[in-house]
Design an enzyme around this catalytic site. Structure first.
Site, PDB file in Angstrom:
ATOM      1  N   GLY A 178      10.466  -5.496  -2.619  1.00  0.00           N
ATOM      2  CA  GLY A 178      10.114  -5.408  -1.199  1.00  0.00           C
ATOM      3  C   GLY A 178       8.791  -4.696  -1.010  1.00  0.00           C
ATOM      4  O   GLY A 178       8.209  -4.164  -1.953  1.00  0.00           O
TER       5      GLY A 178
ATOM      6  N   ARG B 212       4.706  -0.494  -0.208  1.00  0.00           N
ATOM      7  CA  ARG B 212       3.522   0.201   0.328  1.00  0.00           C
ATOM      8  C   ARG B 212       2.704  -0.747   1.190  1.00  0.00           C
ATOM      9  O   ARG B 212       1.481  -0.669   1.252  1.00  0.00           O
ATOM     10  CB  ARG B 212       2.662   0.721  -0.814  1.00  0.00           C
TER      11      ARG B 212
ATOM     12  N   ASP C 161       7.513 -12.018  -8.066  1.00  0.00           N
ATOM     13  CA  ASP C 161       7.236 -11.445  -6.743  1.00  0.00           C
ATOM     14  C   ASP C 161       5.753 -11.552  -6.394  1.00  0.00           C
ATOM     15  O   ASP C 161       5.363 -11.288  -5.261  1.00  0.00           O
ATOM     16  CB  ASP C 161       7.692  -9.984  -6.671  1.00  0.00           C
TER      17      ASP C 161
HETATM   18  P1  AMP Z   1       2.688  -4.911  -7.364  1.00  0.00           P
HETATM   19  O1  AMP Z   1       2.599  -4.533  -8.795  1.00  0.00           O
HETATM   20  O2  AMP Z   1       1.563  -4.384  -6.523  1.00  0.00           O
HETATM   21  O3  AMP Z   1       2.898  -6.373  -7.152  1.00  0.00           O
HETATM   22  O4  AMP Z   1       3.972  -4.170  -6.794  1.00  0.00           O
HETATM   23  C1  AMP Z   1       5.276  -4.344  -7.281  1.00  0.00           C
HETATM   24  C2  AMP Z   1       6.255  -3.580  -6.425  1.00  0.00           C
HETATM   25  O5  AMP Z   1       5.998  -2.166  -6.486  1.00  0.00           O
HETATM   26  C3  AMP Z   1       6.217  -3.928  -4.952  1.00  0.00           C
HETATM   27  O6  AMP Z   1       7.524  -3.831  -4.460  1.00  0.00           O
HETATM   28  C4  AMP Z   1       5.339  -2.865  -4.375  1.00  0.00           C
HETATM   29  O7  AMP Z   1       5.553  -2.674  -2.995  1.00  0.00           O
HETATM   30  C5  AMP Z   1       5.768  -1.655  -5.193  1.00  0.00           C
HETATM   31  N1  AMP Z   1       4.720  -0.613  -5.251  1.00  0.00           N
HETATM   32  C6  AMP Z   1       3.568  -0.666  -5.931  1.00  0.00           C
HETATM   33  N2  AMP Z   1       2.866   0.475  -5.761  1.00  0.00           N
HETATM   34  C7  AMP Z   1       3.591   1.266  -4.952  1.00  0.00           C
HETATM   35  C8  AMP Z   1       3.418   2.584  -4.411  1.00  0.00           C
HETATM   36  N3  AMP Z   1       2.342   3.317  -4.681  1.00  0.00           N
HETATM   37  N4  AMP Z   1       4.389   3.076  -3.625  1.00  0.00           N
HETATM   38  C9  AMP Z   1       5.482   2.345  -3.340  1.00  0.00           C
HETATM   39  N5  AMP Z   1       5.715   1.124  -3.832  1.00  0.00           N
HETATM   40  C10 AMP Z   1       4.783   0.577  -4.626  1.00  0.00           C
HETATM   41 MG    MG Z   2       3.031  -7.584  -5.704  1.00  0.00          MG
END
Ligand code: AMP
Ligand code: MG
Length: 492
Positions: free
Chosen positions: A88, A91, A251
């Site tokens: 989900g 951020r 995702d």
């Molecule tokens: P991503 O690698 O950017 O595709 O993120 C994968 C998951 O990790 C997603 O659910 C993001 O919302 C969550 N996520 C990544 N960085 C953060 C953060 N600094 N704080 C909270 N959730 C994060």
């Molecule tokens: Mg992502």
């Protein structure tokens, strides 16, 4: 300010239970760093009103524009092959949907806008360099003609966020996408056995991305085909420019067929199918040469999620139908890749063999991927007299001679009509791509010294990647020898 953005929020309206209404965190000092006036104008937004402190407040999530219904979307996903049942927007926020002057619908989405119920252990924030990186590379992809989300704005928050052991400027990216539906959105509900929700998503996705299919007899099957076809075309285009996404988790795989989430992505400099830049991809799962197979694997996960909705006599028949559709990815991808390569090589038809043989000849030769195709265009235009510039790209120049001879004969390089064919090659073979050393230097200047000049220049160069321009020669050069091996980080 009320007319700055006109919203029509179908996700909030039609998919209750698929998200949590949420707001951005407080922002001490919102400040616009980059505002994409051209994109804002194309979206029909009030450009001058948004290029302002009020705009910075909107694009950091400090304030919600009138008509916005900010929410955090829920999704799951396979990350590096392992299933995470709940991810989900940890951020991020979907601020709302904009209808552009042509009636097309776009998500306005913030990344780095604070914690949400899906943050798990994370702080919900983003820092400046990765935000600018996504801005820069996303816009470069757009200019290359590759389907992608786009950057509308990058703004700092005035906070210092600790990353990699040190405080960094906090920032938020405002991005535009034709939707943020992912394979993982379907997986979330399928994993919980909520097939009514999955069916609702199928209908919504078709209405949004292929309205002509919304009333099809077998909507789930149509959706699977649609995503498969778009992703096959997308990955073929990535391969054509040497783009490595770096985190092809389900995702991060869109239903729209747009490139999503520029984290540890990078452009390959020297051709090697095993190229990996991401620090977290230790086993090379998402290496350049693996991308087509990984996309097929991701599509199989979508097929599993929607399988019970595919019309079939019984379960076994449904599995067979889905399997056939997923197996069709390979030839479809191959056809897309051949189409991309034919254009790059100036071939008119046939000759997939010639494309395959080129990569065999380039193997282990340390050839700069981008420069090769541009140099080949010169050989097309001028004939073998121009082959020196191409041969020097190889560790062993003689390694390409056999292939070059066959190609030259096949296309009649330097012969009648060659100039037009060379021009056509130049329109698909970029001179300028976001080279790792240039990207790093521009981000470093912005993050460490608040100096945006190098980034602005690089953006300007990458906005018109196929046209060679005087004064920008250095932007087409490979990294200097002392740049060393390149590693990218997720930058979360
Ligand atoms: P991503 O690698 O950017 O595709 O993120 C994968 C998951 O990790 C997603 O659910 C993001 O919302 C969550 N996520 C990544 N960085 C953060 C953060 N600094 N704080 C909270 N959730 C994060
Ligand atoms: Mg992502």
């Amino acid at each position: 300010m009320s007319t700055a953005i006109r919203f029509d929020n179908s996700y909030a309206r039609e998919l209750k239970g698929f998200y949590v209404p949420w707001e951005g965190a407080e922002v001490p000092e919102p400040r616009m760093v980059l505002f994409n006036r051209r994109l804002a104008d194309a979206l029909g937004l009030d450009v001058d009103a948004l290029d302002s402190p009020q705009g910075a407040a909107f694009f950091t999530g400090a304030a919600a524009p009138e008509g916005a219904e900010p929410l955090a979307q829920v999704y799951a996903g396979h990350q590096f092959g392992g299933f995470s049942p709940q991810l989900g927007d940890g951020r991020a926020l979907l601020v709302g949907e904009i209808l552009d002057p042509g009636g097309r619908r776009w998500d306005l989405h913030l990344k780095g806008s604070g914690r949400t119920p899906f943050s798990r252990g994370g702080d919900g924030k983003a820092v400046l360099a990765p935000v600018l990186r996504e801005y820069l590379i996303g816009e470069a992809m757009y200019a290359l003609g590759i389907p992608t989300t786009r950057a509308l704005a990058a703004a700092t928050t005035g906070e210092r966020i600790v990353r990699d052991g040190g405080p960094k400027p906090g920032a938020v990216l405002a991005r535009i996408a034709s939707s943020h539906l992912r394979i993982g959105t379907f997986q979330f509900f399928a994993a919980r056995g909520q097939m009514d929700h999955v069916a609702q998503l199928v209908g919504y996705a078709l209405r949004r991305h292929a309205p002509e299919l919304a009333n099809a007899d077998d909507p789930a099957l149509e959706l699977l085909r649609l995503v498969r076809d778009r992703q096959a075309a997308l990955v073929a285009q990535w391969m054509g420019v040497g783009f490595i996404h770096g985190v092809m988790n389900t995702d991060n795989t869109t239903i729209s067929g747009e490139t999503l989430d520029y984290g540890p992505c990078a452009f390959m400099d020297r051709y090697d199918p095993a190229t990996v830049f991401s620090s977290i991809d230790r086993h090379g799962r998402y290496a350049y040469g693996n991308q087509p197979a990984i996309m097929q694997w991701n599509l199989a996960r979508l097929a599993e999620a929607i399988l019970p909705l595919i019309r079939a006599e019984d379960e076994a028949a449904g599995v067979q139908i889905a399997t056939d559709e997923i197996e069709a990815f390979a030839p479809l991808y191959r056809a897309e890749w051949v189409r991309v390569m034919r254009a790059k090589l100036g071939l008119e038809g046939g000759d997939a063999r010639l494309a395959d043989d080129l990569f065999a000849a380039m193997s282990g030769e340390g050839v700069d991927f981008t420069r090769f195709f541009r140099a080949l265009g010169r050989v097309m235009r001028e004939g073998s007299a121009a082959s020196g510039d191409l041969r020097v790209l190889f560790d062993h120049p003689e390694a390409i001679d056999g292939w070059l001879g066959r190609w030259s004969e096949r296309v009649a390089a330097g012969g009648p009509g060659a100039a037009e064919r060379a021009d056509a090659m130049d329109r698909v073979n970029p001179v300028y791509v976001p080279r790792n050393h240039l990207v790093e230097a521009a981000l470093q200047a912005a993050e460490a010294h608040g100096e945006l000049g190098p980034l602005a220049t690089l953006l300007e160069v990458l906005q018109d990647p196929y046209r060679e321009r005087a004064g920008y020669e250095g932007f087409a050069d490979p990294a200097p020898d002392d740049f060393g091996p390149y590693v990218t980080y997720c930058g979360t």
